[in-house]
Design a protein around this motif. Structure first.
Motif, PDB file in Angstrom:
ATOM      1  N   THR A  16       0.881  -1.009  -0.132  1.00  0.00           N
ATOM      2  CA  THR A  16       0.073  -0.089  -0.032  1.00  0.00           C
ATOM      3  C   THR A  16       0.793   1.244   0.108  1.00  0.00           C
ATOM      4  O   THR A  16       2.145   1.017   0.355  1.00  0.00           O
ATOM      5  N   GLY A  17       0.370   2.196  -0.491  1.00  0.00           N
ATOM      6  CA  GLY A  17       1.195   3.547  -0.401  1.00  0.00           C
ATOM      7  C   GLY A  17       2.031   3.518  -1.798  1.00  0.00           C
ATOM      8  O   GLY A  17       3.225   4.201  -1.733  1.00  0.00           O
ATOM      9  N   ALA A  18       1.902   2.779  -2.580  1.00  0.00           N
ATOM     10  CA  ALA A  18       2.690   2.211  -3.695  1.00  0.00           C
ATOM     11  C   ALA A  18       3.250   3.710  -4.629  1.00  0.00           C
ATOM     12  O   ALA A  18       4.185   3.546  -5.396  1.00  0.00           O
ATOM     13  N   GLY A  79       0.704   3.080   3.117  1.00  0.00           N
ATOM     14  CA  GLY A  79      -0.421   3.793   2.513  1.00  0.00           C
ATOM     15  C   GLY A  79      -0.671   4.800   3.741  1.00  0.00           C
ATOM     16  O   GLY A  79      -0.634   4.220   4.813  1.00  0.00           O
ATOM     17  N   GLY A  80      -0.779   5.906   3.472  1.00  0.00           N
ATOM     18  CA  GLY A  80      -1.632   6.678   4.331  1.00  0.00           C
ATOM     19  C   GLY A  80      -1.021   8.236   4.273  1.00  0.00           C
ATOM     20  O   GLY A  80      -0.041   8.511   3.668  1.00  0.00           O
ATOM     21  N   ILE A  81      -1.549   8.919   5.258  1.00  0.00           N
ATOM     22  CA  ILE A  81      -0.925  10.352   5.510  1.00  0.00           C
ATOM     23  C   ILE A  81       0.488  10.295   6.158  1.00  0.00           C
ATOM     24  O   ILE A  81       0.438   9.932   7.321  1.00  0.00           O
ATOM     25  N   SER A  82       1.339  11.109   5.507  1.00  0.00           N
ATOM     26  CA  SER A  82       2.831  10.857   5.993  1.00  0.00           C
ATOM     27  C   SER A  82       3.316  11.993   6.682  1.00  0.00           C
ATOM     28  O   SER A  82       4.685  11.796   7.184  1.00  0.00           O
ATOM     29  N   THR A  83       2.520  12.912   7.118  1.00  0.00           N
ATOM     30  CA  THR A  83       3.043  13.987   7.961  1.00  0.00           C
ATOM     31  C   THR A  83       1.943  14.531   8.953  1.00  0.00           C
ATOM     32  O   THR A  83       0.876  13.966   8.711  1.00  0.00           O
TER      33      THR A  83
END
Ligand code: NAI
Ligand code: 15L
Length: 273
Positions: A16-18, A79-83
């Motif tokens: 995920t988050g690819a 995957g997801g919000i990274s900040t």
């Protein structure tokens, strides 16, 4: 006539988050680990190359996440919000999204997940502290709290259902350190791939929390609790030392971004009047 057995260790890995910064690197680097790498993101992932499958979906869409887990052996959940962001956005992508991943993993009988956690689970420790994975989380904002949620959630799914997870508290994984703090937190792409390799191929990992960091000259994180993974970092921020010469002003007493491990994230959480 016998069916030839697969030459690769896994049939299908889900990443995920690819479409993200790390996802793009991993897309190129994990091909040899599985016959098929299923790539997922809310953003466009382009065309599937041989050995790839593409699923564009929002992690908060439970039905879509359950459907994409079909036939998967191992999940790399990046995957997801990274900040830091507003809580609603983080709740949607990181809390609901990670819950959906584990519900789907359970239904599909997936045995192991590698969860991209973050150093921001412990960002409120001081830069003079050295901590290990058994010390209590001290998140530095809503983003860090969402990663603590993922760590606790995965612990529950291990205790309750035996689903193994390695939570990697990634430091700063970029092509090079971007500031003085990252001389401590830098995690090279090669070291990230090697830690992922150790995390998916070590026979038994249970529920492990490890810090994803290269062999930098200074460290805030003691990884002895994850020694069973057998990971040895090969790279070091020392290779970039000339970009950030130690001026002797780190940490500076009057600057919370150098007092606490989370750095500038200390300034980006909810702003109260
Ligand atoms: P990134 O922001 O470049 O990639 C994250 C990806 O997740 C993006 O492609 C985005 O479209 C996708 N995404 C966001 N919300 C989504 C949703 N609701 N549904 C489906 N996909 C969604 O971040 P990066 O740097 O690649 O990081 C990957 C993971 O590693 C993240 O979980 C991040 O928190 C974690 N991490 C990264 C660090 C780093 O130094 N790069 C440090 C610590 C943790
Ligand atoms: C993170 O968790 C973020 O995903 C990444 O973008 C960097 O900000 C990193 O931490 C960091 O602390 O440098």
């Amino acid at each position: 006539m016998t069916t030839p057995s697969s030459a690769k260790p896994f049939k299908r890995i889900l990443l995920t988050g690819a479409a993200g910064g790390l996802g793009k690197i991993l897309r190129e680097r994990i091909k040899d680990w599985a016959d098929v790498v299923r790539l997922s993101d809310i953003s466009d992932l382009g065309t599937a190359a041989p050995g790839e499958e593409i699923v564009q979906c929002d992690l908060s869409d439970k039905a879509a996440v359950i459907a994409m887990m079909d036939g998967v052996d191992v999940v790399l959940h990046f995957g997801g919000i990274s900040t830091e962001s507003n809580f609603e956005a983080i709740m949607h992508a990181n809390i609901q999204g990670t819950y959906n991943i584990y519900e789907a993993v359970h239904k599909a009988n997936v045995k192991r997940v590698i969860f991209a956690s973050s150093n921001h689970t412990v960002g409120y420790y001081k830069t003079t502290d050295v901590i290990d994975a058994d010390m209590p989380p001290r998140p530095d904002g809503m983003y860090g709290i969402s990663k603590c949620f993922g760590e606790s959630l995965s612990r529950y799914y291990y205790d309750r259902f035996g689903i193994e997870t390695v939570c990697i508290r990634i430091g700063s994984s970029f092509p090079a350190p971007q500031n003085r703090r990252m001389m401590v937190t830098y995690f090279s792409y090669d070291d990230l791939v090697e830690l992922l390799r150790c995390s998916i191929f070590t026979p038994k990992v249970g529920h492990t929390i490890t810090f994803g960091v290269s062999n930098n000259p200074a460290s805030w994180w003691d990884n002895t609790k994850a020694a069973h993974l057998g990971f040895q970092a090969k790279d070091s921020s020392l290779a970039f030392a000339e970009n950030f010469p130690d001026s002797g002003t780190y940490p500076a007493a009057d600057d919370i971004t150098t007092t606490y491990q989370g750095g500038a994230f200390l300034l980006t959480g909810p702003q109260y009047k």
